[in-house]
Design a protein around this motif. Sequence first.
Motif, PDB file in Angstrom:
ATOM      1  N   ALA A  45       0.838  -1.213   0.000  1.00 14.97           N
ATOM      2  CA  ALA A  45       0.000   0.000   0.000  1.00 14.97           C
ATOM      3  C   ALA A  45       0.869   1.257   0.000  1.00 14.97           C
ATOM      4  O   ALA A  45       0.537   2.247  -0.663  1.00 14.97           O
ATOM      5  CB  ALA A  45      -0.931   0.005   1.209  1.00 14.97           C
ATOM      6  N   LEU A  46       1.979   1.230   0.702  1.00 15.12           N
ATOM      7  CA  LEU A  46       2.882   2.384   0.713  1.00 15.12           C
ATOM      8  C   LEU A  46       3.543   2.556  -0.658  1.00 15.12           C
ATOM      9  O   LEU A  46       3.701   3.679  -1.144  1.00 15.12           O
ATOM     10  CB  LEU A  46       3.948   2.220   1.800  1.00 15.12           C
ATOM     11  CG  LEU A  46       4.915   3.386   1.934  1.00 15.12           C
ATOM     12  CD1 LEU A  46       4.189   4.597   2.532  1.00 15.12           C
ATOM     13  CD2 LEU A  46       6.083   2.996   2.802  1.00 15.12           C
ATOM     14  N   VAL A  47       3.905   1.444  -1.286  1.00 16.72           N
ATOM     15  CA  VAL A  47       4.484   1.512  -2.631  1.00 16.72           C
ATOM     16  C   VAL A  47       3.451   2.094  -3.599  1.00 16.72           C
ATOM     17  O   VAL A  47       3.786   2.942  -4.426  1.00 16.72           O
ATOM     18  CB  VAL A  47       4.977   0.120  -3.089  1.00 16.72           C
ATOM     19  CG1 VAL A  47       5.474   0.173  -4.526  1.00 16.72           C
ATOM     20  CG2 VAL A  47       6.078  -0.391  -2.157  1.00 16.72           C
ATOM     21  N   ARG A  48       2.196   1.669  -3.463  1.00 15.65           N
ATOM     22  CA  ARG A  48       1.120   2.231  -4.312  1.00 15.65           C
ATOM     23  C   ARG A  48       1.016   3.743  -4.123  1.00 15.65           C
ATOM     24  O   ARG A  48       0.823   4.483  -5.088  1.00 15.65           O
ATOM     25  CB  ARG A  48      -0.219   1.584  -3.974  1.00 15.65           C
ATOM     26  CG  ARG A  48      -0.568   0.456  -4.856  1.00 15.65           C
ATOM     27  CD  ARG A  48      -2.016   0.028  -4.702  1.00 15.65           C
ATOM     28  NE  ARG A  48      -2.070  -1.392  -4.931  1.00 15.65           N
ATOM     29  CZ  ARG A  48      -1.968  -2.331  -3.999  1.00 15.65           C
ATOM     30  NH1 ARG A  48      -1.867  -2.001  -2.746  1.00 15.65           N
ATOM     31  NH2 ARG A  48      -1.995  -3.589  -4.319  1.00 15.65           N
ATOM     32  N   ALA A  49       1.132   4.210  -2.879  1.00 13.57           N
ATOM     33  CA  ALA A  49       1.067   5.651  -2.612  1.00 13.57           C
ATOM     34  C   ALA A  49       2.238   6.366  -3.269  1.00 13.57           C
ATOM     35  O   ALA A  49       2.083   7.464  -3.827  1.00 13.57           O
ATOM     36  CB  ALA A  49       1.060   5.911  -1.103  1.00 13.57           C
ATOM     37  N   ALA A  50       3.416   5.766  -3.233  1.00 15.45           N
ATOM     38  CA  ALA A  50       4.585   6.365  -3.893  1.00 15.45           C
ATOM     39  C   ALA A  50       4.383   6.403  -5.404  1.00 15.45           C
ATOM     40  O   ALA A  50       4.747   7.382  -6.065  1.00 15.45           O
ATOM     41  CB  ALA A  50       5.851   5.597  -3.530  1.00 15.45           C
ATOM     42  N   VAL A  51       3.796   5.337  -5.962  1.00 14.04           N
ATOM     43  CA  VAL A  51       3.497   5.301  -7.398  1.00 14.04           C
ATOM     44  C   VAL A  51       2.516   6.420  -7.743  1.00 14.04           C
ATOM     45  O   VAL A  51       2.691   7.143  -8.737  1.00 14.04           O
ATOM     46  CB  VAL A  51       2.941   3.924  -7.828  1.00 14.04           C
ATOM     47  CG1 VAL A  51       2.397   3.961  -9.246  1.00 14.04           C
ATOM     48  CG2 VAL A  51       4.017   2.857  -7.691  1.00 14.04           C
ATOM     49  N   ALA A  52       1.492   6.593  -6.916  1.00 13.16           N
ATOM     50  CA  ALA A  52       0.505   7.654  -7.150  1.00 13.16           C
ATOM     51  C   ALA A  52       1.156   9.038  -7.109  1.00 13.16           C
ATOM     52  O   ALA A  52       0.698   9.960  -7.785  1.00 13.16           O
ATOM     53  CB  ALA A  52      -0.618   7.572  -6.119  1.00 13.16           C
ATOM     54  N   ALA A  53       2.256   9.155  -6.347  1.00  8.79           N
ATOM     55  CA  ALA A  53       2.975  10.426  -6.264  1.00  8.79           C
ATOM     56  C   ALA A  53       4.025  10.567  -7.366  1.00  8.79           C
ATOM     57  O   ALA A  53       4.756  11.555  -7.414  1.00  8.79           O
ATOM     58  CB  ALA A  53       3.644  10.555  -4.891  1.00  8.79           C
ATOM     59  N   GLY A  54       4.120   9.557  -8.272  1.00  7.67           N
ATOM     60  CA  GLY A  54       5.015   9.661  -9.423  1.00  7.67           C
ATOM     61  C   GLY A  54       6.285   8.845  -9.349  1.00  7.67           C
ATOM     62  O   GLY A  54       7.092   8.869 -10.282  1.00  7.67           O
ATOM     63  N   GLN A  55       6.517   8.099  -8.286  1.00  8.91           N
ATOM     64  CA  GLN A  55       7.718   7.267  -8.185  1.00  8.91           C
ATOM     65  C   GLN A  55       7.529   6.004  -9.022  1.00  8.91           C
ATOM     66  O   GLN A  55       6.474   5.372  -8.953  1.00  8.91           O
ATOM     67  CB  GLN A  55       8.003   6.902  -6.722  1.00  8.91           C
ATOM     68  CG  GLN A  55       9.233   6.059  -6.518  1.00  8.91           C
ATOM     69  CD  GLN A  55      10.510   6.750  -6.965  1.00  8.91           C
ATOM     70  OE1 GLN A  55      10.658   7.963  -6.862  1.00  8.91           O
ATOM     71  NE2 GLN A  55      11.434   5.977  -7.495  1.00  8.91           N
ATOM     72  N   THR A  56       8.544   5.642  -9.810  1.00 13.62           N
ATOM     73  CA  THR A  56       8.408   4.483 -10.692  1.00 13.62           C
ATOM     74  C   THR A  56       9.478   3.416 -10.490  1.00 13.62           C
ATOM     75  O   THR A  56       9.351   2.313 -11.015  1.00 13.62           O
ATOM     76  CB  THR A  56       8.448   4.915 -12.172  1.00 13.62           C
ATOM     77  OG1 THR A  56       9.699   5.580 -12.426  1.00 13.62           O
ATOM     78  CG2 THR A  56       7.272   5.818 -12.509  1.00 13.62           C
ATOM     79  N   GLU A  57      10.545   3.710  -9.753  1.00 17.93           N
ATOM     80  CA  GLU A  57      11.623   2.739  -9.579  1.00 17.93           C
ATOM     81  C   GLU A  57      11.751   2.369  -8.109  1.00 17.93           C
ATOM     82  O   GLU A  57      11.867   3.234  -7.249  1.00 17.93           O
ATOM     83  CB  GLU A  57      12.934   3.300 -10.114  1.00 17.93           C
ATOM     84  CG  GLU A  57      12.827   3.622 -11.597  1.00 17.93           C
ATOM     85  CD  GLU A  57      14.154   3.738 -12.277  1.00 17.93           C
ATOM     86  OE1 GLU A  57      15.031   2.900 -12.001  1.00 17.93           O
ATOM     87  OE2 GLU A  57      14.303   4.662 -13.072  1.00 17.93           O
ATOM     88  N   PHE A  58      11.739   1.046  -7.865  1.00 18.80           N
ATOM     89  CA  PHE A  58      11.751   0.544  -6.500  1.00 18.80           C
ATOM     90  C   PHE A  58      12.817  -0.520  -6.328  1.00 18.80           C
ATOM     91  O   PHE A  58      13.016  -1.363  -7.203  1.00 18.80           O
ATOM     92  CB  PHE A  58      10.377  -0.030  -6.136  1.00 18.80           C
ATOM     93  CG  PHE A  58       9.304   1.022  -6.150  1.00 18.80           C
ATOM     94  CD1 PHE A  58       9.067   1.801  -5.034  1.00 18.80           C
ATOM     95  CD2 PHE A  58       8.562   1.256  -7.300  1.00 18.80           C
ATOM     96  CE1 PHE A  58       8.105   2.801  -5.055  1.00 18.80           C
ATOM     97  CE2 PHE A  58       7.590   2.242  -7.333  1.00 18.80           C
ATOM     98  CZ  PHE A  58       7.358   3.023  -6.200  1.00 18.80           C
ATOM     99  N   GLY A  59      13.500  -0.484  -5.194  1.00 18.71           N
ATOM    100  CA  GLY A  59      14.546  -1.444  -4.866  1.00 18.71           C
ATOM    101  C   GLY A  59      14.128  -2.353  -3.735  1.00 18.71           C
ATOM    102  O   GLY A  59      13.566  -1.893  -2.741  1.00 18.71           O
ATOM    103  N   GLU A  60      14.420  -3.625  -3.908  1.00 18.54           N
ATOM    104  CA  GLU A  60      14.098  -4.635  -2.899  1.00 18.54           C
ATOM    105  C   GLU A  60      15.338  -5.436  -2.546  1.00 18.54           C
ATOM    106  O   GLU A  60      16.105  -5.815  -3.416  1.00 18.54           O
ATOM    107  CB  GLU A  60      13.017  -5.589  -3.420  1.00 18.54           C
ATOM    108  CG  GLU A  60      11.649  -4.986  -3.510  1.00 18.54           C
ATOM    109  CD  GLU A  60      11.016  -4.735  -2.141  1.00 18.54           C
ATOM    110  OE1 GLU A  60      11.375  -5.419  -1.157  1.00 18.54           O
ATOM    111  OE2 GLU A  60      10.141  -3.855  -2.074  1.00 18.54           O
TER     112      GLU A  60
END
Length: 184
Positions: A45-60
């Motif tokens: 859900a937090l990643v979805r919020a970041a996506v909604a704010a325009g973030q597209t690259e995520f590290g795991e």
Amino acid sequence: MLTAPQFSPAALQSVRARIVRAAESADRDPDSVRLLAVSKQQPAALVRAAVAAGQTEFGENYVQEGIDKIAALAGTSGLSWHFIGQLQGNKTREVAERFDWVHTLDRERVASRLSAQRPHHGAPLQVLCLLYTSDAADERSSVDLGGRRIIKKKKDGHTAGAGGHQTKHERRTNDMRSITRRQG
């Protein structure tokens, strides 16, 4: 790193503004800098919020956690998933099949497995090689792709980079094509 209690679209915009200022002060195009949000141990859900704010690259850092988030956001286009943790040989198939980037390639065996296990129909896997430049580096820290050794031992026992940016490695159609030295 933005953690759950600190995340907000405003915080993300603040980080982006700092990147723009830093890039401009270094006479660098701000669009050449990419922001990688480390989403390990954060809920989807937090990643979805970041996506909604325009973030597209995520590290795991953790393969299974990353796979779960990739699945949870499967309907979202334009996302890029980076594996940034130590990659064990028994986890290469999952990473090769689901992630777009690997930041921690440090062994030839892992490179070979990623290459062989990457689906042919997908985009090439982007890889950053770890280059150990200290005296502690050993032959395990040497990666050979297509006959070109990225790290090699010199006769005096020290290590030296023998590579650089290598593109379009032609061993196979979907082989790892973007090999970039990672300093530090």
